[in-house]
Motif scaffolding. Structure first.
Motif, short mmCIF file in Angstrom:
data_model
loop_
_atom_site.label_atom_id
_atom_site.label_comp_id
_atom_site.label_asym_id
_atom_site.label_seq_id
_atom_site.Cartn_x
_atom_site.Cartn_y
_atom_site.Cartn_z
N GLU A 1 -2.88 -18.92 -0.19
CA GLU A 1 -3.79 -17.77 -0.23
C GLU A 1 -3.01 -16.46 -0.28
N ALA A 2 -1.94 -16.35 0.50
CA ALA A 2 -1.13 -15.13 0.51
C ALA A 2 -0.46 -14.91 -0.84
N ILE A 3 0.05 -15.98 -1.43
CA ILE A 3 0.69 -15.86 -2.75
C ILE A 3 -0.33 -15.44 -3.79
N GLU A 4 -1.53 -16.03 -3.74
CA GLU A 4 -2.57 -15.67 -4.70
C GLU A 4 -2.98 -14.21 -4.55
N GLU A 5 -3.07 -13.74 -3.31
CA GLU A 5 -3.43 -12.34 -3.07
C GLU A 5 -2.37 -11.40 -3.61
N LEU A 6 -1.10 -11.77 -3.46
CA LEU A 6 -0.03 -10.93 -3.99
C LEU A 6 0.02 -10.95 -5.51
N GLU A 7 -0.28 -12.10 -6.10
CA GLU A 7 -0.21 -12.21 -7.56
C GLU A 7 -1.43 -11.63 -8.26
N ASN A 8 -2.57 -11.55 -7.56
CA ASN A 8 -3.81 -11.06 -8.16
C ASN A 8 -4.37 -9.87 -7.37
N PRO A 9 -3.76 -8.68 -7.52
CA PRO A 9 -4.25 -7.52 -6.78
C PRO A 9 -5.62 -7.07 -7.31
N ASN A 10 -6.32 -6.31 -6.49
CA ASN A 10 -7.64 -5.83 -6.92
C ASN A 10 -7.50 -4.73 -7.97
N LEU A 11 -8.61 -4.28 -8.50
CA LEU A 11 -8.62 -3.31 -9.59
C LEU A 11 -7.89 -2.01 -9.21
N ALA A 12 -8.16 -1.49 -8.02
CA ALA A 12 -7.54 -0.23 -7.61
C ALA A 12 -6.01 -0.37 -7.54
N GLU A 13 -5.53 -1.48 -7.01
CA GLU A 13 -4.07 -1.69 -6.92
C GLU A 13 -3.44 -1.83 -8.29
N ARG A 14 -4.12 -2.53 -9.21
CA ARG A 14 -3.58 -2.67 -10.56
C ARG A 14 -3.54 -1.32 -11.27
N LEU A 15 -4.60 -0.50 -11.08
CA LEU A 15 -4.62 0.81 -11.72
C LEU A 15 -3.56 1.74 -11.13
N LYS A 16 -3.32 1.66 -9.82
CA LYS A 16 -2.31 2.50 -9.18
C LYS A 16 -0.91 2.20 -9.70
N GLN A 17 -0.68 1.00 -10.20
CA GLN A 17 0.63 0.62 -10.71
C GLN A 17 0.74 0.74 -12.22
N SER A 18 -0.27 1.29 -12.88
CA SER A 18 -0.29 1.40 -14.34
C SER A 18 0.75 2.42 -14.82
N PRO A 19 1.34 2.18 -15.97
CA PRO A 19 2.29 3.16 -16.51
C PRO A 19 1.58 4.41 -17.05
N ASN A 20 0.30 4.32 -17.33
CA ASN A 20 -0.47 5.44 -17.84
C ASN A 20 -0.91 6.33 -16.67
N ALA A 21 -0.61 7.62 -16.73
CA ALA A 21 -0.91 8.55 -15.64
C ALA A 21 -2.42 8.68 -15.40
N PHE A 22 -3.21 8.65 -16.46
CA PHE A 22 -4.66 8.75 -16.32
C PHE A 22 -5.21 7.57 -15.52
N TYR A 23 -4.77 6.37 -15.85
CA TYR A 23 -5.22 5.17 -15.14
C TYR A 23 -4.72 5.16 -13.69
N ARG A 24 -3.49 5.66 -13.47
CA ARG A 24 -2.97 5.78 -12.12
C ARG A 24 -3.84 6.70 -11.28
N ALA A 25 -4.25 7.83 -11.87
CA ALA A 25 -5.11 8.79 -11.14
C ALA A 25 -6.44 8.15 -10.80
N ILE A 26 -7.03 7.42 -11.74
CA ILE A 26 -8.30 6.74 -11.48
C ILE A 26 -8.13 5.70 -10.36
N GLY A 27 -7.00 4.99 -10.38
CA GLY A 27 -6.73 4.01 -9.33
C GLY A 27 -6.65 4.65 -7.96
N TRP A 28 -5.97 5.80 -7.87
CA TRP A 28 -5.87 6.51 -6.59
C TRP A 28 -7.23 7.04 -6.15
#
Length: 101
Positions: free
Chosen positions: A48-75
């Protein structure tokens, strides 16, 4: 050491000081069953811990995006979730204090 005589639930043969039945090789030791169950539960928690680390939620994925606009939306999403959670926790505390008198 004490002598343990255990009847096999599978075939009905009585076994003395054994973890497995001498007739059908069924696990009859309660200690061994508990150890196996504990290992299975530990492995499930690790999976379960490995799956949680490998599959972050939408906000976490957006916060790590290379696109600044998507990063801002994630934050923004992350901040909104945090504020709503804090408000909910505050209301729960307030209701508990009012109920406690």
């Amino acid at each position: 050491m004490s002598t343990r005589i255990v009847k096999c639930p599978n075939c009905g043969v009585f076994n003395t000081n054994r973890e497995y039945c001498k007739n059908c090789n069924t696990l009859i030791s309660h200690k061994k069953k508990r150890e196996i169950k504990a290992a299975e539960v530990k492995q499930e928690q690790i999976d379960e811990a490995i799956e949680e680390l490998e599959n972050p939620n939408l906000a976490e994925r957006l916060k790590q995006s290379p696109n600044a606009f998507y990063r801002a939306i994630g934050w923004i999403i992350y901040s909104v979730i945090t504020v709503v959670s804090a408000i909910g926790a505050g209301l729960a505390w307030l209701i508990a204090m009012v109920a406690a008198g």
